[in-house]
Design a protein around this motif. Structure first.
Motif, PDB file in Angstrom:
ATOM      1  N   ALA A  17       4.316  10.901   4.256  1.00 16.52           N
ATOM      2  CA  ALA A  17       5.556   9.848   4.889  1.00 16.52           C
ATOM      3  C   ALA A  17       6.266   8.723   3.926  1.00 16.52           C
ATOM      4  O   ALA A  17       6.468   8.571   4.118  1.00 16.52           O
ATOM      5  CB  ALA A  17       4.473   9.530   5.943  1.00 16.52           C
ATOM      6  N   ALA A  18       5.126   8.520   3.062  1.00 18.50           N
ATOM      7  CA  ALA A  18       5.743   6.509   2.515  1.00 18.50           C
ATOM      8  C   ALA A  18       6.497   7.605   1.595  1.00 18.50           C
ATOM      9  O   ALA A  18       7.868   7.012   1.123  1.00 18.50           O
ATOM     10  CB  ALA A  18       5.026   6.862   1.714  1.00 18.50           C
ATOM     11  N   ASN A  19       6.876   8.804   0.945  1.00 22.70           N
ATOM     12  CA  ASN A  19       8.052   8.992   0.193  1.00 22.70           C
ATOM     13  C   ASN A  19       9.106  10.777   0.415  1.00 22.70           C
ATOM     14  O   ASN A  19      10.434  10.771  -0.312  1.00 22.70           O
ATOM     15  CB  ASN A  19       6.752  10.099  -1.147  1.00 22.70           C
ATOM     16  N   LEU A  20       9.293  10.238   2.256  1.00 23.26           N
ATOM     17  CA  LEU A  20       9.758  11.256   1.991  1.00 23.26           C
ATOM     18  C   LEU A  20      10.933  10.893   2.971  1.00 23.26           C
ATOM     19  O   LEU A  20      12.153  11.335   2.178  1.00 23.26           O
ATOM     20  CB  LEU A  20       9.276  11.883   4.119  1.00 23.26           C
ATOM     21  N   ILE A  62       3.351   5.926  12.854  1.00 21.13           N
ATOM     22  CA  ILE A  62       2.577   7.649  12.898  1.00 21.13           C
ATOM     23  C   ILE A  62       1.699   7.909  12.188  1.00 21.13           C
ATOM     24  O   ILE A  62       1.006   8.343  12.852  1.00 21.13           O
ATOM     25  CB  ILE A  62       4.629   8.429  12.644  1.00 21.13           C
ATOM     26  N   VAL A  63       1.655   7.881  11.464  1.00 20.99           N
ATOM     27  CA  VAL A  63       0.190   8.002  10.473  1.00 20.99           C
ATOM     28  C   VAL A  63      -1.093   6.932  10.852  1.00 20.99           C
ATOM     29  O   VAL A  63      -1.760   7.434  10.267  1.00 20.99           O
ATOM     30  CB  VAL A  63       0.733   7.453   8.608  1.00 20.99           C
ATOM     31  N   VAL A  94       3.257   1.240  -2.001  1.00 24.37           N
ATOM     32  CA  VAL A  94       2.374   1.023  -2.786  1.00 24.37           C
ATOM     33  C   VAL A  94       3.206   2.488  -3.303  1.00 24.37           C
ATOM     34  O   VAL A  94       3.131   3.565  -4.034  1.00 24.37           O
ATOM     35  CB  VAL A  94       1.610   0.834  -3.258  1.00 24.37           C
ATOM     36  N   LEU A  95       2.707   3.476  -2.207  1.00 23.75           N
ATOM     37  CA  LEU A  95       2.351   5.327  -2.076  1.00 23.75           C
ATOM     38  C   LEU A  95       3.846   5.419  -2.085  1.00 23.75           C
ATOM     39  O   LEU A  95       3.969   6.701  -2.930  1.00 23.75           O
ATOM     40  CB  LEU A  95       2.262   5.695  -0.876  1.00 23.75           C
ATOM     41  N   ALA A  96       4.416   4.578  -2.341  1.00 24.66           N
ATOM     42  CA  ALA A  96       5.988   4.841  -1.386  1.00 24.66           C
ATOM     43  C   ALA A  96       6.552   4.863  -3.394  1.00 24.66           C
ATOM     44  O   ALA A  96       8.399   5.165  -3.573  1.00 24.66           O
ATOM     45  CB  ALA A  96       6.893   4.676  -0.834  1.00 24.66           C
ATOM     46  N   PHE A  97       6.490   4.758  -4.344  1.00 23.29           N
ATOM     47  CA  PHE A  97       6.728   4.144  -5.778  1.00 23.29           C
ATOM     48  C   PHE A  97       7.656   5.055  -5.994  1.00 23.29           C
ATOM     49  O   PHE A  97       8.185   5.054  -6.389  1.00 23.29           O
ATOM     50  CB  PHE A  97       5.793   3.061  -6.628  1.00 23.29           C
ATOM     51  N   PRO A  98       6.733   6.450  -6.095  1.00 22.97           N
ATOM     52  CA  PRO A  98       7.510   7.250  -6.851  1.00 22.97           C
ATOM     53  C   PRO A  98       8.135   7.553  -6.462  1.00 22.97           C
ATOM     54  O   PRO A  98       9.558   7.997  -7.172  1.00 22.97           O
ATOM     55  CB  PRO A  98       5.734   8.415  -6.256  1.00 22.97           C
TER      56      PRO A  98
END
Length: 109
Positions: A17-20, A62-63, A94-98
């Motif tokens: 969800a963070a990278n979507l 949502i998560v 932080v999880l969305a960084f990539p």
């Protein structure tokens, strides 16, 4: 479902969800956005960063709702204070960084 499986499910859903928002140009990977400047052109519209961040905030909740439901199925869901939400919000960033690096910092060839 035991605690280990539900914990890994929440972590995997958080990463996805963070990278979507960064890996597609559709809103929530389902709604295509069209450019309003030239009608009939048919070109797709690139999502601005503000819309991507708004999408991330909605996906965070949502998560979090999924995690609350899974915690409730295992036993009592514990009440949380603002510190919990501040820490998990920062972890979500932080999880969305990539995805952010792939979208904005890598050279497009």
């Amino acid at each position: 479902m035991d605690a280990t499986v539900s914990s890994w499910l929440v972590i995997a859903m958080g990463i996805l969800a963070a990278n979507l928002p960064f890996f597609n140009e559709k809103l929530f990977a389902a709604v295509p956005l069209k450019q309003h400047a030239a009608p009939g052109d048919g070109r797709s519209w690139r999502k601005p960063l503000a819309l991507r961040l708004l999408e991330m905030v909605i996906l965070y909740f949502i998560v979090g709702s999924l995690a609350f439901v899974l915690e409730g199925r295992l036993g009592n869901a514990f009440p949380q204070t603002w510190e919990f939400y501040a820490i998990t919000g920062c972890l979500f960033l932080v999880l969305a960084f990539p995805g952010f690096v792939a979208r904005y910092l890598r050279k497009q060839r």
